[in-house]
Each structure stands twice: as structure tokens, then as C-alpha cells.
Design a protein around this motif. Sequence first.
Motif, short mmCIF file in Angstrom:
data_model
loop_
_atom_site.label_atom_id
_atom_site.label_comp_id
_atom_site.label_asym_id
_atom_site.label_seq_id
_atom_site.Cartn_x
_atom_site.Cartn_y
_atom_site.Cartn_z
N ASP A 126 0.86 -1.17 0.00
CA ASP A 126 0.00 0.00 0.00
C ASP A 126 0.91 1.24 0.00
O ASP A 126 2.09 1.13 0.33
CB ASP A 126 -0.87 -0.04 1.27
CG ASP A 126 -1.64 1.24 1.47
OD1 ASP A 126 -2.31 1.69 0.52
OD2 ASP A 126 -1.57 1.81 2.58
N ASP B 226 -1.56 -0.25 6.20
CA ASP B 226 -1.55 0.57 7.41
C ASP B 226 -2.94 0.73 8.02
O ASP B 226 -3.07 1.34 9.07
CB ASP B 226 -1.04 1.98 7.11
CG ASP B 226 -2.05 2.78 6.31
OD1 ASP B 226 -2.44 2.31 5.22
OD2 ASP B 226 -2.49 3.84 6.79
N ASP C 247 -0.40 5.06 0.74
CA ASP C 247 -0.76 6.11 1.72
C ASP C 247 -0.79 5.55 3.13
O ASP C 247 -1.54 4.61 3.42
CB ASP C 247 -2.12 6.71 1.34
CG ASP C 247 -2.03 7.45 0.02
OD1 ASP C 247 -1.13 8.29 -0.11
OD2 ASP C 247 -2.84 7.17 -0.88
MG MG Z 1 -3.12 3.06 3.37
#
Ligand code: MG
Length: 261
Positions: free
Chosen positions: A10, A184, A12
Motif C-alpha cells: 500500500d 496501514d 498512503d
Molecule cells: Mg493506506
Amino acid sequence: MPELKALLLDVDGTLADTERNGHRVAFNAAFNDAGLDWEWSEALYGKLLTVTGGKERIRFYLDQFNPGFKRPLEFDAFIANLHRAKTDHYIALTSSGAIPLRPGVRRLLEESTADGLRLAIATTTTFDNVTALLESTLGEGAVSRFEVIAAGDVVDAKKPAPDIYIWAMARLGLDADSCLAIEDSKNGLHSAHAAGIRSVLVTVNGYTEHEDFSGAGLVVSHLGDTDDPSRIIQGSMPQASWVNMEVLCALHDRCTNLLAV
Ligand code: MG
Ligand code: XBP
């Protein structure tokens, strides 16, 4: 036992802390340019992050937090224009070098490439945003270190839907048990799991640290480095103070040996 062949990353919140001082700031700048008096504070933005995708997030904001706003007739075009302006601001910001990689990211990318792992990106943000971040942090041509960049609107349904991971794995020609995802957020974890990826490592950030990561193989504060060890939040990584190739392989072995997630 399935062999680990690729890392799906991922962007961001995972590669870099882009949300608070990147995307949020760019949204506000675009609103200002358009003469709108909308201001997304850090706290409000935390609530808006429940919805992934910038265009989707603007709609969610209007539905939930600004229902009195009189929507223009060409509403889809209005959202698309705002989002395009936001992307321009975001690219200018990241290209200026304002957003560094999170600790351990550069190291782990280098170690995994040296060990023959294939790299791919699976993100909700746009291809142009990914390029700007990768090139400003890892240097010109950094995009070519990733075999596949699965980004933004190439799929209809964004995370937590599985589509972006399924798209990335199809391009890699790999099945889910050959892959390990690094995320995240809860939305990202659910997306990877729904795509069948059983080994998921989560590195939390300020916006996601209190989310429920049940089912994740390992949850840590960040990937860590020699002088900046990872804090373990869920799971274990025996004999390691930061996430390295041994940790990834052990995590993958453990997760792909389970009968179900
Ligand atoms: Mg993310
Ligand atoms: C990232 C996002 C994105 C960015 C904005 O989610 O939710 O929406 O905040 O990107 P993930 P765009 O890390 O789970 O992929 O404005 O370019 O859509």
C-alpha cells in the motif's frame, strides 16, 4: 508450503505518512482555489478516512458533514474537477520533497529486491500521485522498481473491496498465497484478506493505530531500522527488532499454513 514471491505494498500511510500533511493539505488548497469555505481539520480528516478514494471522500464529507451545501447541477464534473485540482496540489507538495518515506521502507525494499522478491503497489490513490511520491523519495526511475502499479480508478470498487489486490495479482500472474501485503489500515487489511492474501503485515500510523486489526499476521508501529526498532502491537517477531526478510518469510509461512484467515 507456498513460496513467498512478491510483496504488495500500500502507499498512503504505509510507504509514507501522506494523509495528514499531504492529501489533507491538498484537499484544502483545492477547496480554497474553488472559492469553497470547506476546511478539513486533522480531526475531521481522521473521520473522513473511513472512506477511501479522494472523490469518494468528498462525497462522503458532503453527505455526512456538510449536507446543507447546495450541489451544482453537474455534480459529478464538479467533484472530478475538485479532485483534479487536489491531485495537482498533492503532486506539487510531494515533488518538493515534503513527505519522506517511513522508517525502514527504503531498507526493506532494497533487501527484498536483493532476495529476488517481486514488488507491486496496490493503492487507492492515483498513478500520478504514486509516481510523484516514489520519484521524490527514491529518485528518478523509482517506479520501474515495481513490476505492477495498481492504482486508483483502474478498478471500480476501492478498498476495502478486494478489486485492487486482485488486479495486481492478475498482472503479476501470481496466486494469493505467493504474496504478502503491507498495509496501514483496517480498510487495506480487509481488502487484502478479501482478495485471498493470508499474510498481511500492518504498520500503523497516527490515524490508524486504534483500528481493529484482527486477522493480521503481524502489527507493528513501523518497519523499523537498526537505530529505530519496531514496536510490536499484535503477533510476534522472535529475535528481530525490525522487520527484515526473515520476519517476512516467517510471517508468510505462518499465515499460509493456517487453514483459514
Ligand atoms: Mg493506506
Ligand atoms: C488511500 C486513500 C486515498 C488518499 C487520497 O487509501 O484513501 O483516498 O487519501 O487519494 P489506501 P486520491 O492507503 O488504503 O489505498 O485523492 O488520489 O483518491
